[in-house]
Motif scaffolding. Structure first.
Motif, short mmCIF file in Angstrom:
data_model
loop_
_atom_site.label_atom_id
_atom_site.label_comp_id
_atom_site.label_asym_id
_atom_site.label_seq_id
_atom_site.Cartn_x
_atom_site.Cartn_y
_atom_site.Cartn_z
N GLU A 409 1.00 -1.40 -0.42
CA GLU A 409 -0.11 -0.23 0.68
C GLU A 409 0.52 1.09 -0.12
O GLU A 409 1.66 1.45 1.01
N PRO A 418 -3.86 7.82 1.71
CA PRO A 418 -3.35 7.09 0.16
C PRO A 418 -3.11 8.09 0.00
O PRO A 418 -2.65 9.48 -0.76
N ARG A 420 -2.50 8.18 -4.52
CA ARG A 420 -2.83 7.63 -6.22
C ARG A 420 -2.04 7.64 -6.79
O ARG A 420 -1.36 7.08 -7.62
N GLU A 421 -1.48 9.25 -7.21
CA GLU A 421 -0.70 9.66 -7.55
C GLU A 421 0.23 9.22 -7.88
O GLU A 421 1.07 8.57 -9.18
N THR A 423 1.51 5.81 -6.52
CA THR A 423 1.45 5.03 -6.81
C THR A 423 0.89 4.20 -8.30
O THR A 423 1.47 3.71 -9.60
N GLU A 424 -0.30 5.49 -9.44
CA GLU A 424 0.01 5.50 -10.71
C GLU A 424 1.18 5.79 -11.32
O GLU A 424 1.98 5.37 -12.36
N VAL A 448 -3.67 -2.33 -10.19
CA VAL A 448 -3.66 -1.14 -8.36
C VAL A 448 -4.87 -1.80 -8.80
O VAL A 448 -5.80 -1.72 -9.63
N TYR A 452 -8.68 2.63 -2.19
CA TYR A 452 -8.77 4.01 -3.12
C TYR A 452 -7.38 4.48 -4.45
O TYR A 452 -6.68 5.53 -3.82
N LYS A 453 -7.13 3.01 -4.62
CA LYS A 453 -6.72 2.94 -5.98
C LYS A 453 -4.68 3.28 -5.80
O LYS A 453 -4.22 4.14 -6.06
N ASN A 454 -4.77 2.80 -4.22
CA ASN A 454 -3.29 2.83 -4.22
C ASN A 454 -2.06 1.57 -3.29
O ASN A 454 -0.94 2.10 -2.96
#
Length: 489
Positions: A409, A418, A420-421, A423-424, A448, A452-454
């Motif tokens: 995570e 989180p 997300r930025e 992670t992407e 992913v 929270y897409k993280n």
């Protein structure tokens, strides 16, 4: 062409001498990536998930733990097609089973019988009887969401009720019925009102406990909160006078897949199952991502010491070579008297190509100790990920795993918020194919997930070597240092 002429005038391509339509198809296959992208922009639907990355990535070949681009550069894959190719890309043994069936009986309407269907169903039913002490039957379909739909039919037919529980963070598919029990509103929003959508219950996401509790002293507070729903008729779930409720089943993922490979406390499902049994609520176990040893047991639910009423499976059953899914249900729910012919149907259900590969997959796992393999390799991988977390606490907030289902995570510098930025950015950078892999260039394929897409949900090939595990962690560290240099101090 004349009305009674049996031949068709066909223009010939001057450059190739081929019929014009054939020449056009040949030319399409020889296009550059840029030319193909232009064709894709014009002719392909964008309704799937390809365009989450811009531009989408091309691959041309696969083998073992690797995907290869059109230039032959390898990409170490740590998600293996969402666990569909758990036994490795282009697995020779499973490919050979497909080829044998292609030459023997590649097509057959599902209203007829073939040996592979019967043998595969019997193998799964007997395996479940040995593990859970329950007799049952197997019903096949094509994709995971379709199998979920079939399970909903069994639940409704048995109980006469349409309402079910599911977890926040759940993912069960994107057909209309499966979307109704999948927690993301984003999947339902464009399609209007879902009157029978599930009542969603918080999953025991201990790193981000929805009740603000601590993992080590919560006393399974989340289970207590679920039990309270039945305390009074005014909670709208149970009528004590009639000893009856309106909920038919609880759909679970033992380890949440798209939700971020969240692993619950060891005693959670035992406590939950006691409540469900008291209220005569069926437990439906979605093993589509975690089945076939992904989490260190044949079924992930075996790690938690309970027996489900229905199991839904798919993906790794055929190693992604041919779509095949299915359900196993207790005899009392799926006997011919309860679920007679015509209760459901799909043209390609129990197709002979899929069942032949599935049968060979079960032979493969019977001959190899995948429980030990996935647990040993998962422990090595998890140990190194935890070391990575210790060294990069301003990037990695949580690491966990069971078998070869692992999660990383990604968080902000506080170790919790989180990110997300980032992670992407790490995800996209891994697909550039320019990481230093001990003297050669390589890419890293990540997936992913998470609320929270993280979260990177790692599902490597079962045959991944120890050297490749070490390399995977090295590549992930490179990505962290490249994408968040200000945090690696």
């Amino acid at each position: 062409m004349k009305a009674n002429d049996s031949t068709i005038d066909c223009q010939t391509d001057a450059a190739t001498g081929l019929p014009a339509e054939v020449a056009q198809l040949v030319q399409i296959t020889r296009k550059t990536e840029d030319e193909l992208r232009e064709l894709e922009r014009r002719y392909c639907s964008w309704g799937d998930t390809v365009h989450y990355l811009d531009p989408p990535k091309f691959f041309a070949r696969c083998e073992g733990s690797y995907l290869y681009d059109r230039y032959g550069r390898p990409y170490l894959d740590l998600q293996m097609w969402y666990s569909a190719a758990s036994f490795g890309y282009a697995n020779r043994r499973l490919n050979a089973a497909l080829q044998r069936q292609l030459d023997l009986l590649p097509q057959l309407a599902c209203q007829y019988l073939h040996a592979e269907k019967i043998q595969l169903a019997a193998a799964i039913a007997r395996l479940n009887e040995s593990r859970f002490g329950l007799s049952g039957r197997v019903h096949f379909n094509v994709g995971g969401a379709q199998a979920i739909e079939d399970s909903l039919k069994i639940v409704r037919r048995e109980t006469g009720k349409t309402l079910v529980f599911a977890f926040m963070g759940s993912y069960h598919g994107r057909t209309l019925g499966a979307s109704a029990i999948t927690s993301s509103y984003r999947y339902r929003r464009p399609y209007g009102h879902f009157s029978d959508r599930a009542h969603f219950v918080p999953f025991p996401y201990c790193f981000r406990c929805p009740y603000g509790k601590r993992r080590d002293d919560c006393g399974l507070y989340c289970v207590e909160q679920f039990a309270r729903l039945f305390d009074s008729e005014y909670h709208s779930f149970w009528d004590a006078k009639a000893d009856e409720g309106e909920f038919a089943a609880f759909y679970i993922e033992p380890i949440q897949g798209t939700g971020g490979y969240i692993i619950p406390p060891p005693d959670y499902f035992r406590a939950l199952k006691r409540i469900l049994d008291q209220r005569r609520i069926l437990l439906v176990d979605d093993e589509i991502q975690m089945g076939f040893y992904r989490a260190g047991k044949f079924w992930a639910i075996e790690n938690f010491g309970i027996a489900p009423d229905i199991i839904v499976f798919g993906k790794a059953l055929t190693n992604g070579l041919n779509p095949l899914s299915g359900i196993w249900a207790r005899e009392e729910l799926i006997s011919p008297a309860k679920f007679p012919p015509g209760s459901t149907h799909s043209t390609f259900s129990s197709n002979p190509l899929g069942t032949a590969i599935g049968l060979e997959t079960l032979r493969l796992v019977a001959e190899n100790d995948y429980e030990t393999i996935t647990r040993r390799k998962g422990a090595r991988f998890l140990e190194q990920l935890r070391d990575l977390q210790r060294r990069y606490p301003k990037v990695i907030g949580d690491v966990d795993g069971m078998g070869l289902a692992l999660r990383v995570e990604i968080c902000a510098e506080d170790g919790y918020t989180p990110d997300r930025e980032l992670t992407e950015r790490i995800f996209a950078e891994g697909l550039r194919g320019d990481l230093d892999a001990r003297g050669r260039k390589m890419g890293l394929v990540l997936d992913v997930g998470g609320y929270y897409k993280n979260v990177f949900t790692l599902a490597p090939c079962f045959d991944i070597s120890e050297e490749e595990i070490d390399l995977a962690v090295e590549l992930l560290e490179q990505l962290i240092r490249r994408c968040a240099p200000e945090r690696v101090g």
